[in-house]
Enzyme design. Structure first.
Site, PDB file in Angstrom:
ATOM      1  N   GLU A  73       0.821  -1.210   0.000  1.00 36.88           N
ATOM      2  CA  GLU A  73       0.000   0.000   0.000  1.00 36.88           C
ATOM      3  C   GLU A  73       0.851   1.255   0.000  1.00 36.88           C
ATOM      4  OE1 GLU A  73      -3.003   0.256  -0.652  1.00 36.88           O
ATOM      5  OE2 GLU A  73      -3.667  -1.811  -0.484  1.00 36.88           O
ATOM      6  N   LEU A  75      11.772   4.814  -7.286  1.00 36.32           N
ATOM      7  CA  LEU A  75      10.320   4.676  -7.083  1.00 36.32           C
ATOM      8  C   LEU A  75       9.646   6.035  -6.892  1.00 36.32           C
ATOM      9  CD1 LEU A  75       8.552   2.108  -4.743  1.00 36.32           C
ATOM     10  CD2 LEU A  75       8.099   2.712  -7.114  1.00 36.32           C
ATOM     11  N   TYR A 134      -6.344   7.077   3.544  1.00 35.60           N
ATOM     12  CA  TYR A 134      -6.481   5.974   2.606  1.00 35.60           C
ATOM     13  C   TYR A 134      -5.771   4.714   3.104  1.00 35.60           C
ATOM     14  CZ  TYR A 134      -5.254   2.696  -0.900  1.00 35.60           C
ATOM     15  OH  TYR A 134      -5.046   1.508  -1.526  1.00 35.60           O
ATOM     16  N   ASP A 184      -9.599   5.799  -2.598  1.00 30.23           N
ATOM     17  CA  ASP A 184      -8.418   6.260  -3.306  1.00 30.23           C
ATOM     18  C   ASP A 184      -8.859   6.915  -4.616  1.00 30.23           C
ATOM     19  OD1 ASP A 184      -9.245   4.138  -4.813  1.00 30.23           O
ATOM     20  OD2 ASP A 184      -7.210   3.521  -5.317  1.00 30.23           O
TER      21      ASP A 184
END
Length: 370
Positions: free
Chosen positions: A54, A97, A135, A153
């Site tokens: 996540e 990333l 979230y 989301d």
DNA sequence: CACCCGTGGCC
DNA sequence: TGGCCAAGGGT
């Protein structure tokens, strides 16, 4: 105390029922996901893998996350292993990333959870952990612990914007969307429901050209009823994106090593590695940036590197000098051999700058068809 | 609440 | 080719 298998007297919302049925046959297979079939057979999600995925998936596409998730779980199979890792090693593994504060929060969160002994299981407690906002706290609570949390989301916002034909940008209707979702969260399989909503948004109710004929909600969807699914979600006006310019300096030692240093602990690319560079200003009159060079030498301008950040574009003039003596390495910097570059915590913009000066460095990944 | 914070793929 | 976009959080 997980309640994946705990039934409830409350009925499941008809829309949730339809969505779960769709998910049973259409769920994506993902490395961090426990399939709906496996879950029904008693498989239990690993909260560590749920949490890690996540965090990585925040504002990041599934395909980009996959290799990083595999690398992380290979290096650090448990939250205890991650908590015991060197922060620098985690930053290196995260390089590429993006949104590097996630990696710093990852380290902080791992230490807290390792100290606690386990992840907390409620949305409210998860929300207190570093890096977990509304979230992520809801998604971990629902997916890892079977809590009936309302997970909202970007996918869910888009799905609901079309379902309700929201006349305003979803960001302006967050509460209404969350309440609408909360009213649908089923008492059983809340984690599958959350993942089903996101799969629906990712594979059917897509940003462009939604595949409404395959949607389990095509009948109740207000936008679809009006044939206006392409008009939603309503777009917010976009902010202007300025361009900044700066200079980067690639110093090549006689043995081929280059000079690197570490960025400050806060702000842009915090804690990541970089080649020495100037400030990035809105305007540059002349080539005063050359004064930002780490030491006096014959710096040759070898080209420019372009990079787009979230809120500004950057044009970097790249300078190179060769044959540097080791003695010229300023304090706080280090020489990095070519074999080590791939493992340094270098963000993409810095890899571009280095590649500009040293074309053999960081070759683009071959991905095209032969 | 507005702004800051990356990256790569897509049309 | 460039603007848009993708499983947000922190301040």
């Amino acid at each position: 105390m997980q309640n994946h298998l705990v039934a409830s007297a409350e009925p499941t919302h008809p829309l949730a029922e339809a969505l779960l049925d769709w998910y049973d046959t259409s769920a994506r297979t993902l490395p961090w996901r426990v399939s709906p079939a496996a879950l029904k057979s008693g498989a239990v999600p690993d909260p560590y893998r749920v949490w890690l995925s996540e965090i990585m998936l925040q504002q990041t596409m599934v395909e980009a996350v996959k290799p990083f998730f595999a690398r992380f779980t290979s290096l650090w199979p448990t939250i205890e292993a991650l908590a015991a890792a060197e922060a620098d090693d985690i930053m290196k593994a995260w390089a590429g990333l993006g949104y590097y504060s996630r990696a710093r929060n990852l380290v902080a969160c791992a230490k807290v959870v390792a100290e606690l002994g386990a992840f907390p299981q409620t949305e409210a407690e998860l929300r207190k952990l570093p890096g977990l906002g509304a979230y992520t706290a809801a998604s971990v609570a629902a997916i890892a612990f079977g809590q009936p949390a309302a997970v909202v989301d970007g996918n869910v916002e888009r799905v609901m914007a079309r379902m309700l034909a929201l006349p305003v940008p979803p960001a302006k209707a967050k509460n209404a969307i969350r309440e609408a979702v909360a009213a649908m969260v089923p008492p059983v399989r809340p984690g599958d429901f959350a993942q089903a909503m996101m799969d629906l948004g990712a594979t059917v109710c897509t940003p462009r050209r939604p595949a409404c004929m395959f949607c389990p909600w095509r009948e109740p969807c207000l936008a679809r009823q009006r044939g206006e699914q392409d008009l939603y979600p309503v777009k917010a006006p976009k902010a202007e994106k300025p361009t900044r310019v700066g200079a980067a300096f690639v110093a090549v030692r006689r043995d081929g090593a280059i000079l690197l240093r570490k960025r400050a602990g806060t702000g842009l690319l915090a804690g990541m590695a970089e080649v020495p560079n100037s400030d990035w200003n809105a305007r540059q009159d002349g080539d005063t940036t050359e004064r930002a060079a780490p030491f006096h030498a014959r710096w040759r301008e070898v080209g420019t590197a372009e990079h787009g950040f979230t809120h500004f574009g950057l044009t970097l003039k790249v300078y190179r000098t060769d044959g540097v003596e080791t003695a010229k390495a300023p304090p706080g910097s280090w020489w990095s051999q070519a074999a080590e570059w791939e493992g340094e915590a270098l963000p993409t913009v810095m890899r571009k700058a280095i590649r500009c000066a040293i074309p053999t460095a960081f070759p683009p990944k071959a991905k095209g068809k032969p």
